[in-house]
Motif scaffolding. Structure first.
Motif, PDB file in Angstrom:
ATOM      1  N   VAL A  92       0.836  -1.202   0.000  1.00  0.00           N
ATOM      2  CA  VAL A  92       0.000   0.000   0.000  1.00  0.00           C
ATOM      3  C   VAL A  92       0.869   1.249   0.000  1.00  0.00           C
ATOM      4  CG1 VAL A  92      -1.911  -1.115   1.230  1.00  0.00           C
ATOM      5  CG2 VAL A  92      -0.116   0.062   2.531  1.00  0.00           C
ATOM      6  N   MET A  93       0.214   2.353  -0.286  1.00  0.00           N
ATOM      7  CA  MET A  93       0.812   3.666  -0.050  1.00  0.00           C
ATOM      8  C   MET A  93      -0.269   4.577   0.509  1.00  0.00           C
ATOM      9  SD  MET A  93      -0.358   6.206  -2.203  1.00  0.00           S
ATOM     10  CE  MET A  93       1.052   7.306  -2.172  1.00  0.00           C
ATOM     11  N   ILE A  94       0.166   5.614   1.206  1.00  0.00           N
ATOM     12  CA  ILE A  94      -0.765   6.633   1.682  1.00  0.00           C
ATOM     13  C   ILE A  94      -0.227   7.988   1.252  1.00  0.00           C
ATOM     14  CG2 ILE A  94      -1.715   5.323   3.620  1.00  0.00           C
ATOM     15  CD1 ILE A  94       0.205   6.811   5.467  1.00  0.00           C
ATOM     16  N   PRO A  95      -1.091   8.849   0.728  1.00  0.00           N
ATOM     17  CA  PRO A  95      -0.652  10.191   0.341  1.00  0.00           C
ATOM     18  C   PRO A  95      -0.596  11.092   1.567  1.00  0.00           C
ATOM     19  CG  PRO A  95      -2.967   9.930  -0.131  1.00  0.00           C
ATOM     20  CD  PRO A  95      -2.501   8.607   0.418  1.00  0.00           C
ATOM     21  N   PRO A  96       0.112  12.221   1.488  1.00  0.00           N
ATOM     22  CA  PRO A  96       0.156  13.127   2.638  1.00  0.00           C
ATOM     23  C   PRO A  96      -1.126  13.921   2.817  1.00  0.00           C
ATOM     24  CG  PRO A  96       1.419  14.036   0.833  1.00  0.00           C
ATOM     25  CD  PRO A  96       0.980  12.669   0.393  1.00  0.00           C
ATOM     26  N   LEU A  97      -1.676  14.440   1.703  1.00  0.00           N
ATOM     27  CA  LEU A  97      -2.862  15.287   1.771  1.00  0.00           C
ATOM     28  C   LEU A  97      -4.083  14.425   1.480  1.00  0.00           C
ATOM     29  CD1 LEU A  97      -3.294  18.751   0.022  1.00  0.00           C
ATOM     30  CD2 LEU A  97      -5.163  17.156   0.347  1.00  0.00           C
ATOM     31  N   MET A  98      -4.935  14.255   2.495  1.00  0.00           N
ATOM     32  CA  MET A  98      -6.118  13.413   2.355  1.00  0.00           C
ATOM     33  C   MET A  98      -7.366  14.251   2.611  1.00  0.00           C
ATOM     34  SD  MET A  98      -4.840   9.998   4.294  1.00  0.00           S
ATOM     35  CE  MET A  98      -3.109   9.524   4.288  1.00  0.00           C
ATOM     36  N   PRO A  99      -8.077  14.675   1.544  1.00  0.00           N
ATOM     37  CA  PRO A  99      -9.276  15.491   1.722  1.00  0.00           C
ATOM     38  C   PRO A  99     -10.328  14.782   2.572  1.00  0.00           C
ATOM     39  CG  PRO A  99      -8.554  15.492  -0.563  1.00  0.00           C
ATOM     40  CD  PRO A  99      -7.751  14.451   0.132  1.00  0.00           C
ATOM     41  N   CYS A 100     -11.087  15.594   3.331  1.00  0.00           N
ATOM     42  CA  CYS A 100     -12.048  15.019   4.274  1.00  0.00           C
ATOM     43  C   CYS A 100     -13.284  14.451   3.584  1.00  0.00           C
ATOM     44  CB  CYS A 100     -12.470  16.079   5.290  1.00  0.00           C
ATOM     45  SG  CYS A 100     -13.518  17.399   4.604  1.00  0.00           S
ATOM     46  N   GLY A 101     -13.634  14.996   2.401  1.00  0.00           N
ATOM     47  CA  GLY A 101     -14.821  14.547   1.695  1.00  0.00           C
ATOM     48  C   GLY A 101     -16.115  15.221   2.138  1.00  0.00           C
ATOM     49  N   ARG A 102     -16.055  16.125   3.120  1.00  0.00           N
ATOM     50  CA  ARG A 102     -17.277  16.703   3.686  1.00  0.00           C
ATOM     51  C   ARG A 102     -17.308  18.225   3.696  1.00  0.00           C
ATOM     52  NH1 ARG A 102     -15.280  13.102   7.040  1.00  0.00           N
ATOM     53  NH2 ARG A 102     -14.665  14.700   8.539  1.00  0.00           N
ATOM     54  N   CYS A 103     -16.170  18.871   3.527  1.00  0.00           N
ATOM     55  CA  CYS A 103     -16.136  20.330   3.645  1.00  0.00           C
ATOM     56  C   CYS A 103     -16.637  20.992   2.353  1.00  0.00           C
ATOM     57  CB  CYS A 103     -14.722  20.802   3.966  1.00  0.00           C
ATOM     58  SG  CYS A 103     -13.571  20.683   2.561  1.00  0.00           S
ATOM     59  N   TYR A 104     -16.626  22.306   2.325  1.00  0.00           N
ATOM     60  CA  TYR A 104     -17.159  23.079   1.202  1.00  0.00           C
ATOM     61  C   TYR A 104     -16.492  22.687  -0.118  1.00  0.00           C
ATOM     62  CZ  TYR A 104     -18.381  27.135  -1.665  1.00  0.00           C
ATOM     63  OH  TYR A 104     -18.831  27.952  -2.666  1.00  0.00           O
ATOM     64  N   TYR A 105     -15.152  22.632  -0.126  1.00  0.00           N
ATOM     65  CA  TYR A 105     -14.452  22.323  -1.375  1.00  0.00           C
ATOM     66  C   TYR A 105     -14.644  20.868  -1.785  1.00  0.00           C
ATOM     67  CZ  TYR A 105     -12.200  26.863  -1.555  1.00  0.00           C
ATOM     68  OH  TYR A 105     -11.981  28.208  -1.655  1.00  0.00           O
TER      69      TYR A 105
END
Length: 383
Positions: A92-105
């Motif tokens: 596996v890999m994990i990215p550093p920036l993980m969007p929350c999926g719930r905010c305005y953007y």
């Protein structure tokens, strides 16, 4: 249970310190990743130089270009962000920036979920003091917990993919997204002539990405000749321009234009992180061309430029920050598909996971003696 070694820094300009923490308990929606390889990113270097523009939770563990193996998983930790099944032993890999999926953007502008208001950041915004203290890739293990940090995303790598290759998927995806930004803006199309400013790891990866995405010609501007410009040509750059041999902007602009001929490049992308690259790069463009800035992840300072040149040349100017959750598989796929086409591992110089090894990896990257310093805690995982 065994102890886990973790590298931390106490602040800019300090030396790495390896600490030990206990093996964590793994809840139902959590997992533990054994780190096979983790790259030293230019952002890590800028953070250690004190260039990061926001407060950071010192001490913390750097490292966000991670390729690893699942060694313990909770009962409900069964699939990755793309719904691929996960099990013990999955790469596996994990990215550093993980969007929350719930905010305005995330909700209203998913194509700009990279600007999430409440993202998860491994290797940067999670301090060592937060239990279980395993929040960055310069460590033997990384802990992920979907209840503690719901924005966390994990991506499965192909079973036969090298973890060294997997650790390149994060920076490569940043390059792919930048080209896709230009494509959507009408500034990059099949057969385009592309100039890459910068011959560090992002620049080399951008040389490969440009070709895979349809560029007709690729020229790389950077330094030093060894090992960086030489490697750029091995990755397919038609020509390179050595800034050490051409110390003025005027000389470099002329050299690029002489190579390209005609009216200039269709697209110029800055991967250097140098503030002066922008004004120089727009003069390498043909009128109506596109300039993409993706190298300024930290604040290198203001520049003096003329908006008149951007206006009169009728340019498109784009910024590209990281990538969104759906972009990452593009980088994984390109690496896997071209694993025998480009000399990927020639980018990487391997360092052991010791205080001296980490310090040397950082120092060599800062001195541009390497292209991609890569820390390997468990050599047997990448042999």
């Amino acid at each position: 249970m065994q102890q886990i070694r973790v590298c931390t820094y106490d602040g800019p300009g300090t030396e790495p310190v390896i600490r030990t923490v206990p093996w964590p308990k793994i809840p139902d929606r959590a997992a533990l990743i054994k780190v096979g390889a983790c790259g030293v990113c230019g952002t890590d270097l800028h953070i250690l130089k004190g260039h990061w523009p926001k407060p950071l939770p010192w001490p913390f563990t750097l490292g966000h270009e991670i390729g690893g193996v699942l060694v313990e998983v909770g009962s409900e930790f069964t699939s990755d962000f793309m719904d691929k099944p996960l099990r013990l032993g999955s790469k596996v890999m994990i990215p550093p920036l993980m969007p929350c999926g719930r905010c305005y953007y995330c909700v209203h502008y998913p194509e700009h979920a990279n600007k999430c208001l409440t993202p998860v950041y491994y290797g940067r915004y999670l301090g060592f003091d937060k239990a279980p203290h395993l929040w960055g890739g310069w460590a033997e293990y990384v802990y992920v917990d979907l209840d503690m940090l719901p924005g966390t995303k994990i991506y499965k790598l192909p079973d036969d993919m090298s973890l060294r290759l997997g650790s390149l998927s994060e920076p490569l995806t940043s390059c792919i997204r930048a080209f896709n930004r230009a494509t959507r803006a009408g500034g990059f199309s099949w057969g385009a002539t592309v100039v890459i400013q910068g011959s560090g790891p992002i620049g080399i990866l951008a040389v490969a990405a440009a070709q895979e995405m349809g560029a007709g010609r690729v020229i790389c501007v950077g330094a030093p000749e060894e090992p960086r410009l030489k490697l750029a040509r091995k990755f397919g750059a038609e020509a390179t321009v050595d800034i050490a041999q051409l110390p003025t902007a005027e000389a470099r602009i002329k050299a690029v234009r002489d190579i390209i001929g005609g009216f200039g490049a269709d697209l110029v992308m800055d991967c250097s992180g140098h503030a002066t690259a922008g004004p120089e790069g727009i003069e390498m463009l043909r009128d109506g061309g596109t300039y993409v800035e993706m190298g300024q992840f930290t604040d290198a300072g203001s520049i003096q430029t003329s908006w008149h040149r951007i206006c009169t040349k009728d340019l498109t100017v784009l910024g590209s920050w990281g990538f969104t959750g759906n972009d990452l598989p593009l980088g994984v796929d390109m690496l896997y598909r071209t694993r025998d086409k480009y000399p990927w591992e020639a980018m990487q110089t391997i360092y052991p996971f010791t205080e001296a090894g980490v310090a040397q990896a950082v120092a060599d990257a800062m001195a541009m003696k390497t292209v991609k310093s890569t820390i390997v805690p468990w050599p047997e995982l990448v042999e």
